[in-house]
Design a protein around this motif. Structure first.
Motif, PDB file in Angstrom:
ATOM      1  N   ASN A 208       0.819  -1.222   0.000  1.00  0.00           N
ATOM      2  CA  ASN A 208       0.000   0.000   0.000  1.00  0.00           C
ATOM      3  C   ASN A 208       0.850   1.269   0.000  1.00  0.00           C
ATOM      4  OD1 ASN A 208       0.639  -0.643   2.744  1.00  0.00           O
ATOM      5  ND2 ASN A 208      -0.934   0.779   3.423  1.00  0.00           N
ATOM      6  N   HIS A 209       2.155   1.139   0.267  1.00  0.00           N
ATOM      7  CA  HIS A 209       3.073   2.283   0.219  1.00  0.00           C
ATOM      8  C   HIS A 209       3.851   2.346  -1.091  1.00  0.00           C
ATOM      9  CE1 HIS A 209       2.152   3.043   4.366  1.00  0.00           C
ATOM     10  NE2 HIS A 209       2.451   1.795   4.660  1.00  0.00           N
TER      11      HIS A 209
ATOM     12  N   ILE B 265       6.665   9.276  -3.183  1.00  0.00           N
ATOM     13  CA  ILE B 265       6.684   8.401  -4.349  1.00  0.00           C
ATOM     14  C   ILE B 265       7.159   7.050  -3.838  1.00  0.00           C
ATOM     15  CG2 ILE B 265       7.688   7.950  -6.615  1.00  0.00           C
ATOM     16  CD1 ILE B 265       5.820  10.403  -6.484  1.00  0.00           C
ATOM     17  N   GLY B 266       6.246   6.094  -3.791  1.00  0.00           N
ATOM     18  CA  GLY B 266       6.551   4.801  -3.201  1.00  0.00           C
ATOM     19  C   GLY B 266       7.546   3.975  -3.987  1.00  0.00           C
ATOM     20  N   PRO B 267       8.051   2.917  -3.362  1.00  0.00           N
ATOM     21  CA  PRO B 267       9.004   2.030  -4.021  1.00  0.00           C
ATOM     22  C   PRO B 267       8.421   1.406  -5.290  1.00  0.00           C
ATOM     23  CG  PRO B 267       8.905   1.566  -1.673  1.00  0.00           C
ATOM     24  CD  PRO B 267       7.798   2.523  -1.976  1.00  0.00           C
ATOM     25  N   CYS B 268       9.277   1.221  -6.288  1.00  0.00           N
ATOM     26  CA  CYS B 268       8.909   0.552  -7.533  1.00  0.00           C
ATOM     27  C   CYS B 268      10.189   0.145  -8.263  1.00  0.00           C
ATOM     28  CB  CYS B 268       8.051   1.476  -8.408  1.00  0.00           C
ATOM     29  SG  CYS B 268       7.438   0.697  -9.916  1.00  0.00           S
ATOM     30  N   PRO B 269      10.975  -0.772  -7.656  1.00  0.00           N
ATOM     31  CA  PRO B 269      12.215  -1.159  -8.316  1.00  0.00           C
ATOM     32  C   PRO B 269      11.928  -1.813  -9.670  1.00  0.00           C
ATOM     33  CG  PRO B 269      12.103  -2.062  -6.089  1.00  0.00           C
ATOM     34  CD  PRO B 269      10.767  -1.470  -6.400  1.00  0.00           C
ATOM     35  N   PRO B 270      12.804  -1.611 -10.650  1.00  0.00           N
ATOM     36  CA  PRO B 270      12.619  -2.265 -11.946  1.00  0.00           C
ATOM     37  C   PRO B 270      12.571  -3.786 -11.777  1.00  0.00           C
ATOM     38  CG  PRO B 270      14.367  -0.638 -12.057  1.00  0.00           C
ATOM     39  CD  PRO B 270      13.990  -0.775 -10.618  1.00  0.00           C
ATOM     40  N   GLU B 271      11.725  -4.435 -12.558  1.00  0.00           N
ATOM     41  CA  GLU B 271      11.600  -5.889 -12.483  1.00  0.00           C
ATOM     42  C   GLU B 271      12.969  -6.544 -12.694  1.00  0.00           C
ATOM     43  OE1 GLU B 271       8.910  -9.411 -14.424  1.00  0.00           O
ATOM     44  OE2 GLU B 271       8.148  -7.362 -14.342  1.00  0.00           O
TER      45      GLU B 271
ATOM     46  N   GLU C 225      -0.272   2.719  -9.950  1.00  0.00           N
ATOM     47  CA  GLU C 225      -0.356   2.574 -11.404  1.00  0.00           C
ATOM     48  C   GLU C 225      -0.372   3.917 -12.114  1.00  0.00           C
ATOM     49  OE1 GLU C 225      -3.372  -0.126 -12.846  1.00  0.00           O
ATOM     50  OE2 GLU C 225      -3.211  -1.289 -10.989  1.00  0.00           O
ATOM     51  N   ALA C 226      -0.832   4.958 -11.427  1.00  0.00           N
ATOM     52  CA  ALA C 226      -0.958   6.283 -12.039  1.00  0.00           C
ATOM     53  C   ALA C 226       0.352   6.802 -12.613  1.00  0.00           C
ATOM     54  CB  ALA C 226      -1.499   7.279 -11.014  1.00  0.00           C
ATOM     55  N   PHE C 227       1.477   6.302 -12.116  1.00  0.00           N
ATOM     56  CA  PHE C 227       2.773   6.771 -12.588  1.00  0.00           C
ATOM     57  C   PHE C 227       3.253   6.033 -13.834  1.00  0.00           C
ATOM     58  CE2 PHE C 227       2.581   8.158  -8.217  1.00  0.00           C
ATOM     59  CZ  PHE C 227       2.985   9.473  -8.327  1.00  0.00           C
ATOM     60  N   GLY C 228       2.562   4.949 -14.216  1.00  0.00           N
ATOM     61  CA  GLY C 228       2.862   4.242 -15.453  1.00  0.00           C
ATOM     62  C   GLY C 228       4.182   3.499 -15.492  1.00  0.00           C
ATOM     63  N   LEU C 229       4.684   3.080 -14.330  1.00  0.00           N
ATOM     64  CA  LEU C 229       5.970   2.382 -14.309  1.00  0.00           C
ATOM     65  C   LEU C 229       5.839   0.907 -13.942  1.00  0.00           C
ATOM     66  CD1 LEU C 229       8.181   5.169 -12.718  1.00  0.00           C
ATOM     67  CD2 LEU C 229       8.050   4.495 -15.113  1.00  0.00           C
ATOM     68  N   GLY C 230       4.617   0.382 -13.994  1.00  0.00           N
ATOM     69  CA  GLY C 230       4.411  -1.039 -13.781  1.00  0.00           C
ATOM     70  C   GLY C 230       4.145  -1.462 -12.351  1.00  0.00           C
ATOM     71  N   CYS C 231       3.992  -0.537 -11.443  1.00  0.00           N
ATOM     72  CA  CYS C 231       3.685  -0.886 -10.050  1.00  0.00           C
ATOM     73  C   CYS C 231       2.214  -0.614  -9.777  1.00  0.00           C
ATOM     74  CB  CYS C 231       4.567  -0.095  -9.092  1.00  0.00           C
ATOM     75  SG  CYS C 231       6.282  -0.615  -9.180  1.00  0.00           S
TER      76      CYS C 231
END
Length: 140
Positions: free
Chosen positions: A19-20, A104-110, A24-30
């Motif tokens: 939840n942190h 801006i929450g975590p979203c490491p590249p896959e 999806e709104a940022f369009g980076l796959g998270c």
């Protein structure tokens, strides 16, 4: 007294809950909720006027890490930020490395593995980190 900074949303060394994470709104796959974590601190020394909280990912594949959050101008008598806000009226969330202000929450590249998220608490003896700079600027 030692300055401590802790989260109500997760414990040190644990994965930050989804939840942190970035939404999806940022369009980076998270697909997280992009909700800022609840934080609390103690041990702010007398004479402190302003607090800054930061979150930095040193493992981001940018060559210089990634700033996830900077919130400044928190009054010294405040000892916590609630999960998702609201924040003190005097506070200012500055632009992060995504180009927008706020958490801006975590979203490491896959495939990039686990990342570390370093939360810091900076203390200022002037009411705002800008005050010292502004007082030295020549007037027009």
């Amino acid at each position: 007294m030692t300055l401590t900074l802790e989260s109500n949303s997760f414990s040190e060394g644990e994965r930050i809950p989804n939840n942190h994470h970035m939404s999806e709104a940022f369009g980076l796959g998270c697909s997280g909720g992009n909700i800022s974590p609840g934080l609390h601190w103690e041990g702010v020394p007398e004479g402190t006027k302003s607090i800054v909280i930061q979150c930095f990912d040193p493992d981001a594949p940018t060559g210089s890490g990634f700033w996830h959050w900077v919130i400044a101008n928190i009054p010294a008598d405040i000892t916590s930020l609630p999960e998702g806000g609201p924040y003190p009226a005097t506070s200012l969330e500055t632009r992060t490395d995504i180009g927008a202000p706020g958490w801006i929450g975590p979203c490491p590249p896959e495939g990039h593995g686990l990342h570390r998220y370093v939360f810091t608490c900076l203390l200022y003896t002037s009411p705002s980190p800008r005050d010292g700079l502004l007082s030295r600027m020549p007037s027009s």
